[in-house]
Motif scaffolding. Structure first.
Motif, short mmCIF file in Angstrom:
data_model
loop_
_atom_site.label_atom_id
_atom_site.label_comp_id
_atom_site.label_asym_id
_atom_site.label_seq_id
_atom_site.Cartn_x
_atom_site.Cartn_y
_atom_site.Cartn_z
N ASN A 222 0.81 -1.22 0.00
CA ASN A 222 0.00 0.00 0.00
C ASN A 222 0.84 1.27 0.00
N THR A 314 -0.49 1.16 10.24
CA THR A 314 -0.07 2.15 9.24
C THR A 314 0.02 1.52 7.85
N ARG A 315 -0.64 0.39 7.63
CA ARG A 315 -0.55 -0.33 6.35
C ARG A 315 -1.89 -0.61 5.71
N ARG A 318 -4.56 2.41 5.10
CA ARG A 318 -4.17 3.61 4.35
C ARG A 318 -5.24 4.02 3.34
N ARG A 330 -5.43 11.16 0.91
CA ARG A 330 -4.28 10.27 1.01
C ARG A 330 -3.77 10.37 2.45
N SER A 331 -3.86 9.27 3.20
CA SER A 331 -3.40 9.29 4.59
C SER A 331 -2.87 7.93 4.98
N ILE A 332 -1.98 7.92 5.95
CA ILE A 332 -1.32 6.69 6.35
C ILE A 332 -2.19 5.86 7.29
N GLU A 399 7.62 6.07 1.54
CA GLU A 399 6.22 5.84 1.91
C GLU A 399 6.04 5.77 3.42
N TRP A 401 5.75 8.34 7.15
CA TRP A 401 4.87 9.44 7.53
C TRP A 401 5.19 10.72 6.76
N PHE A 404 3.13 11.33 3.74
CA PHE A 404 1.69 11.51 3.94
C PHE A 404 1.49 12.82 4.72
N SER A 407 -1.47 13.19 7.19
CA SER A 407 -1.35 12.37 8.40
C SER A 407 -0.27 12.89 9.32
#
Length: 551
Positions: A222, A314-315, A318, A330-332, A399, A401, A404, A407
């Protein structure tokens, strides 16, 4: 056939008077956990794709106690194993008034500390920790956090490759060479990871909480919408992510839950009600969790004495929108993950620990590079650069924090509010525990809105447990932490119009590339962080403190 436990017992969620014991059994039956003093728990096994498991909830224990226990399968004793060199396994409950100690780490490739394994991957810190704790009396609330890459589903060693070849030849299953795809293959992967006698004893006696990272499913899981589209086009991916998430729920997530939370889990009810095999129910749940991330929450909270621990997904959760980086598409963590974190990231405890598998705060130059890359992927430098920027993101694993913006800003704001006392009495510290990057470091943090009387904010990273970086990657990591690259990163984010962060941080300890396990010992409003490694010696060497810092 003699009854046995292919895996377990694994001591998972514990409270002041209860303890959860997870096992995998060789056959369906009734599992009984018997603790010294006459306290017992009984559970029938449940079956998933032909494999048998049980979760026993032992209640009526004394706070702060650690009674030895045995495990029986249909009245045949299956644990402890005969002639074990380790002390008896114990059910260690929480004492609300005792100090708390957290062990944490990530990224483990099991090698058994063979000579060739040590040369390539380094000494195994889970095995070393078992040897250490077998010799040390434990008088505090000791809990271990395994924060990602408990198994490597996409980077397997030759014995597992041979298993895949034989299994697929016999079953007719398909998949890429060198990667697990089916539930049976995941079951074997977990067996190889957790059946080492030293690791098995450690997991049987130290309460352990777990959360996945990318390699539990697949490298860079992701990363972006483009990555997701590419993987969805591969014929085996749907089977892979279904099996991976289903196996994760069975082997890792189920034991994270308190008895009350487990009773509320919709899949747990369906699994227990399944008459023969719950494989179809687990598959349907896992596929929905993949396709509709908001349908299930993988993050979990634990209050350990005066320490609150938040384990973040955090996977899987997302959100992978491709619009403006600041609009939340788009956020973690995804919308539900952020709402859950806002609800639970509050003041009140003496210390608040946020366990994020990927570091919130990387070396500043890498953070700037990720923020710049996200902006360019979104069109900050024109549409013609979006494709090259996406290829760079995937090639360099940009990829975390920093990639993102929404986030990162939302978490930074929440941490600032907690540290300044706006969300209840300010804790003594807000600690960000992470792994993933295969090197360890400390990063003290200043928040522009938190004065000198606010909470200490600190990023602590300990990684790997057993998978050290090759030399060429170490050189790249050292370069990324250098001052010239940091300056270049700041210029790039300015040119891409990335807003400045409310956080300022530096690496106070440098980067350490050996295998480590981190430890944070809390006592009232104080805490001390340490990193253990194995400096030298053979497979029976004990770990020692490499570095430590007062929080």
């Amino acid at each position: 056939m003699t009854a046995s436990l292919p895996l377990g017992p694994v001591l998972r969620h514990v409270g002041p008077t209860s303890a959860t014991v997870w096992v995998q059994a060789s056959a369906p039956g009734r599992v009984r956990v018997a603790a010294q003093g006459g306290v017992t728990a009984v559970a029938d096994t449940f079956t998933v794709h032909g494999h048998h498991y049980a979760v026993c909830e032992v209640v009526g224990l004394e706070p702060g106690s650690a009674p030895p226990y045995e495990v029986f399968l249909d009245e045949e004793r299956v644990w402890p194993e005969p002639d074990s060199a380790f002390p008896p396994s114990t059910l260690r409950t929480l004492d609300p008034d005792a100090p708390t100690r957290l062990l944490y780490g990530s990224c483990r490739t099991p090698t058994g500390d063979t000579p060739e394994g040590v040369v390539r991957y380094g000494p195994d810190l889970l095995r070393a920790t078992a040897r250490r704790l077998a010799r040390e009396p434990v008088r505090d609330n000791l809990v271990m956090l395994l924060i990602g890459d408990q198994v490597y589903a996409d980077e397997i060693q030759e014995p597992m490759r041979a298993f895949l070849r034989d299994h697929r030849r016999e079953s007719g299953g398909e998949g890429p060479d060198g990667e697990v795809v089916h539930f049976d293959e995941y079951a074997e992967l977990y067996r190889r990871a957790w059946s080492d006698p030293q690791v098995r004893w450690l997991l049987s006696t130290v309460p352990t909480l777990m959360v996945f990272d990318d390699h539990d499913i697949r490298d860079d899981w992701n990363t972006s919408a483009a990555w997701r589209r590419e993987m969805d086009g591969r014929p085996w991916w749907r089977t892979r992510v279904t099996a991976g998430l289903g196996a994760y729920w069975v082997y890792q997530h189920l034991g994270n839950l308190s008895p009350a939370d487990r009773d509320k889990d919709p899949l747990w009810a369906r699994v227990r009600e399944a008459r023969l095999d719950a494989g179809d129910e687990v598959d349907a749940f896992a596929l929905r969790a993949h396709e509709e991330p908001e349908s299930y929450r993988w993050s979990h909270r634990h209050d350990l004495g005066g320490v609150r621990v938040l384990m973040l997904d955090t996977r899987c959760g997302r959100a992978l929108g491709e619009g403006d980086p600041s609009d939340g598409s788009r956020s973690i963590l995804g919308p539900g993950g952020h709402a859950w974190l806002d609800e639970n990231l509050t003041g009140g405890p003496d210390h608040v620990v946020v366990a994020s598998t990927v570091p919130v705060l990387l070396p500043p130059a890498v953070h700037h590079l990720e923020a710049w890359n996200e902006a360019v992927c979104a069109g900050a430098w024109g549409g013609w650069l979006r494709g090259p920027a996406e290829r760079l993101r995937q090639a360099l694993d940009l990829e975390h924090w920093g990639a993102f913006r929404y986030s990162f800003g939302r978490l930074a704001d929440a941490v600032g509010r907690v540290a300044s006392g706006e969300r209840g009495p300010a804790p003594a510290s807000v600690l960000l525990l992470s792994g993933d990057v295969h090197f360890s470091y400390t990063a003290p943090v200043r928040h522009r809105d938190v004065g000198g009387d606010g909470s200490t904010i600190l990023q602590l990273v300990s990684s790997p447990l057993c998978n050290r970086l090759p030399a060429n990657f170490r050189r790249m990591a050292r370069l990324s932490a250098s001052a010239p690259v940091h300056l270049a990163g700041r210029i790039m984010t300015w040119l891409a119009r990335v807003p400045p962060s409310p956080l300022r941080w530096r690496l106070s300890s440098g980067l350490y590339f050996g295998n480590t396990i981190g430890e944070v010992a809390f006592a009232g409003r104080t805490a001390r962080a340490s990193w253990y490694h194995v400096a030298e010696g053979g497979p029976e060497a004990l770990p020692e403190v490499r570095s430590a810092v007062d929080v």
